[in-house]
Design an enzyme around this catalytic site. Sequence first.
Site, PDB file in Angstrom:
ATOM      1  N   GLY A  51      13.034   3.996   3.393  1.00 46.94           N
ATOM      2  CA  GLY A  51      13.933   4.172   2.261  1.00 46.94           C
ATOM      3  C   GLY A  51      15.404   4.164   2.615  1.00 46.94           C
ATOM      4  N   GLU A  88       5.187   4.180  10.851  1.00 42.36           N
ATOM      5  CA  GLU A  88       6.363   4.274   9.993  1.00 42.36           C
ATOM      6  C   GLU A  88       7.481   4.999  10.739  1.00 42.36           C
ATOM      7  OE1 GLU A  88       5.359   4.093   5.454  1.00 42.36           O
ATOM      8  OE2 GLU A  88       5.090   6.115   6.209  1.00 42.36           O
ATOM      9  N   HIS A  94       1.560  11.166   5.688  1.00 46.54           N
ATOM     10  CA  HIS A  94       2.828  10.452   5.487  1.00 46.54           C
ATOM     11  C   HIS A  94       3.988  11.360   5.903  1.00 46.54           C
ATOM     12  CE1 HIS A  94       6.170   8.456   3.418  1.00 46.54           C
ATOM     13  NE2 HIS A  94       5.406   7.380   3.396  1.00 46.54           N
ATOM     14  N   ASN A 153       2.694   1.945  -1.707  1.00 45.49           N
ATOM     15  CA  ASN A 153       2.742   3.391  -1.915  1.00 45.49           C
ATOM     16  C   ASN A 153       3.800   3.678  -2.974  1.00 45.49           C
ATOM     17  OD1 ASN A 153       2.854   6.176  -1.784  1.00 45.49           O
ATOM     18  ND2 ASN A 153       3.902   6.224   0.199  1.00 45.49           N
ATOM     19  N   GLU A 205       6.733  12.040   4.604  1.00 42.91           N
ATOM     20  CA  GLU A 205       7.273  12.894   3.539  1.00 42.91           C
ATOM     21  C   GLU A 205       6.388  14.119   3.329  1.00 42.91           C
ATOM     22  OE1 GLU A 205       9.309   9.057   1.379  1.00 42.91           O
ATOM     23  OE2 GLU A 205       7.491   9.924   0.528  1.00 42.91           O
ATOM     24  N   SER A 233      11.068   0.179   4.988  1.00 46.36           N
ATOM     25  CA  SER A 233      11.964  -0.798   4.352  1.00 46.36           C
ATOM     26  C   SER A 233      11.423  -2.223   4.457  1.00 46.36           C
ATOM     27  CB  SER A 233      13.371  -0.705   4.962  1.00 46.36           C
ATOM     28  OG  SER A 233      13.964   0.545   4.659  1.00 46.36           O
ATOM     29  N   GLY A 261       6.918   0.834   0.316  1.00 41.96           N
ATOM     30  CA  GLY A 261       7.367   1.829  -0.642  1.00 41.96           C
ATOM     31  C   GLY A 261       8.059   1.187  -1.825  1.00 41.96           C
ATOM     32  N   LYS A 291       4.531   6.465  -4.364  1.00 35.64           N
ATOM     33  CA  LYS A 291       5.127   7.798  -4.266  1.00 35.64           C
ATOM     34  C   LYS A 291       5.155   8.458  -5.659  1.00 35.64           C
ATOM     35  CE  LYS A 291       7.529   6.254  -0.174  1.00 35.64           C
ATOM     36  NZ  LYS A 291       8.701   6.386   0.727  1.00 35.64           N
TER      37      LYS A 291
END
Length: 241
Positions: free
Chosen positions: A171, A165, A96, A9, A98, A204, A225, A11
């Site tokens: 992150g 997740e 997701h 991903n 985010e 991560s 990510g 992003k």
Amino acid sequence: MRKIVIAGNWKMFKTQAETQDFLRGFLPHLDNTPEEREILLCPPFTDLGILSQSLHGSRVQLGAQNVHWEDSGAYTGEIAAPMLTEIGVRYVIVGHSERRQYFGETDETVNLRLKAAQKHGLTPVLCVGETKQQRDAGQTESLITTQLENDLVNVDQDNLVIAYEPIWAIGTGDTCETTEANRVIGLIRSQLKNPNVPIQYGGSVKPNNIDEIMAQPEIDGVLVGGASLEPESFARIVNYQ
């Protein structure tokens, strides 16, 4: 037998020129990758066209990072499923953390997006997971169970990938213990009508922990990510031992 899905991903990273540079460094690493591993890249919308052309004939599948529930309409900033399928997109990330945190996604809109994706033959990657506050309060199991109950209403589980997740591990450099990730993914599987739905871990994921993650029996892949942005890094993840 459950499918293994390794997804990157990106992003909001990579221009088209950077995408081409990535492919030059990444694709040669796939010559000996086991055939049963599905490899997926989910770039920003502006990179989908160049990737669709560049990945033609390769074993890498193309994914998008979101999809709207309508086929067209006055929805500035959104993207419709027919626009994605037209250029060869096969997968789409839905829900997701985010999107939920920054852009107001709810279980209701996630459910609508899942059904829209499937209506047009896309395979959605549904993301679920808890915050640090929710985990510390002992709400992990109840929260994820509720997410699944609400998100999967009238969704075809024969055309679905789920990504667990833990939000506190995205992150941050913190990785959920592999045995704990395996436990939660086992919980997710127990809530499904179809036990063969591939369930990924995301949070991560790095070259130095991928082997341990993929050694867990309930984990069917990873949603990556930052480590998917560098060719050698993502290649090491794809070619886990």
